[in-house]
Scaffold this motif. Structure first.
Motif, PDB file in Angstrom:
ATOM      1  N   PRO A   1       0.771  -1.186   0.005  1.00 48.19           N
ATOM      2  CA  PRO A   1      -0.052  -0.039   0.046  1.00 48.19           C
ATOM      3  C   PRO A   1       0.886   1.340  -0.032  1.00 48.19           C
ATOM      4  N   GLU A   2       2.153   1.093  -0.086  1.00 46.83           N
ATOM      5  CA  GLU A   2       2.935   2.433   0.061  1.00 46.83           C
ATOM      6  C   GLU A   2       4.437   2.075  -0.478  1.00 46.83           C
ATOM      7  N   ALA A   3       5.042   3.001  -1.107  1.00 48.06           N
ATOM      8  CA  ALA A   3       6.252   2.937  -1.760  1.00 48.06           C
ATOM      9  C   ALA A   3       7.337   3.674  -0.801  1.00 48.06           C
ATOM     10  N   LEU A   4       8.265   2.710  -0.378  1.00 51.87           N
ATOM     11  CA  LEU A   4       9.217   3.128   0.641  1.00 51.87           C
ATOM     12  C   LEU A   4      10.671   3.077   0.028  1.00 51.87           C
ATOM     13  N   THR A   5      11.413   4.095   0.593  1.00 50.59           N
ATOM     14  CA  THR A   5      13.006   4.165   0.320  1.00 50.59           C
ATOM     15  C   THR A   5      13.667   2.759   1.103  1.00 50.59           C
ATOM     16  N   GLY A   6      14.849   2.469   1.006  1.00 48.91           N
ATOM     17  CA  GLY A   6      15.586   1.618   1.825  1.00 48.91           C
ATOM     18  C   GLY A   6      15.748   2.028   3.101  1.00 48.91           C
TER      19      GLY A   6
ATOM     20  N   SER B   1      -0.875  -0.321  -6.301  1.00 48.72           N
ATOM     21  CA  SER B   1      -1.982  -0.627  -6.674  1.00 48.72           C
ATOM     22  C   SER B   1      -2.931  -0.562  -5.944  1.00 48.72           C
ATOM     23  N   PRO B   2      -4.252  -0.285  -5.844  1.00 48.19           N
ATOM     24  CA  PRO B   2      -5.191  -0.379  -5.013  1.00 48.19           C
ATOM     25  C   PRO B   2      -6.013  -1.758  -4.984  1.00 48.19           C
ATOM     26  N   MET B   3      -5.408  -2.861  -5.857  1.00 50.46           N
ATOM     27  CA  MET B   3      -6.151  -3.884  -5.959  1.00 50.46           C
ATOM     28  C   MET B   3      -6.395  -4.838  -4.777  1.00 50.46           C
ATOM     29  N   VAL B   4      -5.502  -4.902  -3.881  1.00 45.68           N
ATOM     30  CA  VAL B   4      -5.508  -5.681  -2.521  1.00 45.68           C
ATOM     31  C   VAL B   4      -6.799  -5.201  -1.917  1.00 45.68           C
TER      32      VAL B   4
END
Length: 284
Positions: A182-187, A245-248
Motif C-alpha cells: 500500500p505504500e512506496a518506501l525507500t531503503g 496498486s489499489p487491488m488488494v
C-alpha cells in the motif's frame, strides 16, 4: 489441496495442529504436476482451482500436463474459475527467464478455455524476504539492498493469499490483477521501521550490483536466477517498482499490510540474540 504423496499429508497435519488451524476446512487429493495421469482424479468434482506452484523448480511442461487434465476432466462440468499465481512482468518476451516462464504459464492457463484470473504480485518484493537479512541486521545494524535511492512497494505474502481466496469465492471479471503493497518506501524508510520495531537504530546501505552478484553466487543461487535478480534490481533502482496498486483493498475490502505493521509483528526476528525462525537465502 493437491499434494504429491501421502507422506506430505502427515507433514501438513502437524503444521496445521501447530498453527491451531481448522483442519476441517481442507481436503487432500494426491496428484503430481509432473505426472499428468495422476491429475484427473485430483481435480474431479471441484468447481474452482487456485494454481500455485514453486516457480523456481518448475517446468512449463508440467503446467501443460495439468492444463490438459483440467480441460478433459472438466469438459462436462466446466470450472467456475481458475486463479493462477503469476508475477508482475510475466511475458513470453520478458527480459528475465522467470518472467518468460510465467508468461508461458499464463498462456497455458488461458488456453484451458475456462474463466481465469492471473494474480501478479512483486515476487522479489515480499516483506517476508526481509527476514532473511535479520542476522546481518542484528550484527551490523545495517540493511543492505541493491535498491539505490528508489522507492519500492513491498507486499505481505499474506495479502496475496487473501486476494487469491477472495477471487476463488467471488471471481469478478478480471483476467489479471497487479498487486503491490500500500505504500512506496525507500531503503532507509524500511531500515527505520525495522529499527523502531527492534529497539535499535538501523541504517540503509545501497549494495552495488557487482557485490550483490557475488553474494548471490556465494550462497549457491543458480546462475540464471542470479542474472534474473540483477535485472530486477536494476529495474527497481530505476524506479519501476514505485507504483502502488489499489487491488488488494478493492478485492478483499481491507487495506494491504503496511511495512511498519509487518516490522512490529516480526520484531522478535530482528532483536539482538534472536535466531529462532530466521529465514535463509536471497542475499544472505
Amino acid at each position: 489441496m493437491l499434494i504429491p504423496r501421502v507422506e506430505k499429508q502427515e507433514e501438513l497435519e502437524t503444521f496445521f495442529a501447530h498453527k491451531q488451524m481448522d483442519r476441517g476446512l481442507i481436503e487432500f487429493a494426491i496428484g503430481d504436476l509432473g505426472v499428468a495421469q495422476s491429475l484427473p482424479a485430483a481435480v474431479d468434482g471441484v468447481d474452482a482451482i487456485a494454481l500455485i506452484y514453486p516457480a523456481l523448480d518448475f517446468e512449463v511442461s508440467q503446467l501443460e500436463g495439468l492444463a490438459a487434465a483440467v480441460a478433459s476432466t472438466c469438459a462436462d462440468q466446466p470450472l467456475r474459475h481458475i486463479v493462477h499465481l503469476s508475477a508482475i512482468g510475466a511475458d513470453v518476451d520478458a527480459p528475465t527467464r522467470l518472467g518468460r516462464l510465467m508468461g508461458r504459464a499464463e498462456h497455458c492457463v488461458a488456453g484451458i478455455g475456462m474463466p481465469f484470473t492471473h494474480v501478479r504480485p512483486h515476487m522479489f518484493l515480499l516483506m517476508q524476504n526481509v527476514r532473511s537479512f535479520a542476522a546481518e541486521i542484528q550484527r551490523d545494524r545495517v540493511l543492505r539492498l541493491p535498491l539505490g535511492h528508489a522507492r519500492t512497494s513491498w507486499i505481505d505474502a499474506r495479502d496475496i493469499a487473501r486476494v487469491i481466496a477472495a477471487l476463488i469465492v467471488k471471481p469478478g471479471n478480471n483476467d489479471g490483477v497487479t498487486l503491490t503493497g500500500p505504500e512506496a518506501l525507500t531503503g532507509q524508510d524500511i531500515a527505520d521501521m525495522i529499527g523502531l520495531a527492534a529497539g535499535y537504530s538501523v541504517t540503509f546501505e545501497d549494495l552495488p550490483p557487482e557485490k550483490a552478484h557475488g553474494r548471490l553466487l556465494s550462497n549457491g543461487m543458480q546462475s540464471w536466477l542470479v542474472a534474473d535478480s540483477l535485472t530486477m534490481f536494476e529495474a527497481f533502482r530505476a524506479g519501476v517498482a514505485a507504483g502502488v496498486s489499489p487491488m488488494v483493498e478493492q478485492l478483499t475490502g481491507s487495506r494491504g499490510t503496511r511495512f511498519n505493521d509487518f516490522a512490529f509483528e516480526y520484531a522478535w526476528a530482528f532483536r539482538q540474540g534472536e535466531d529462532a525462525g530466521q529465514l535463509s537465502g536471497w542475499l544472505n
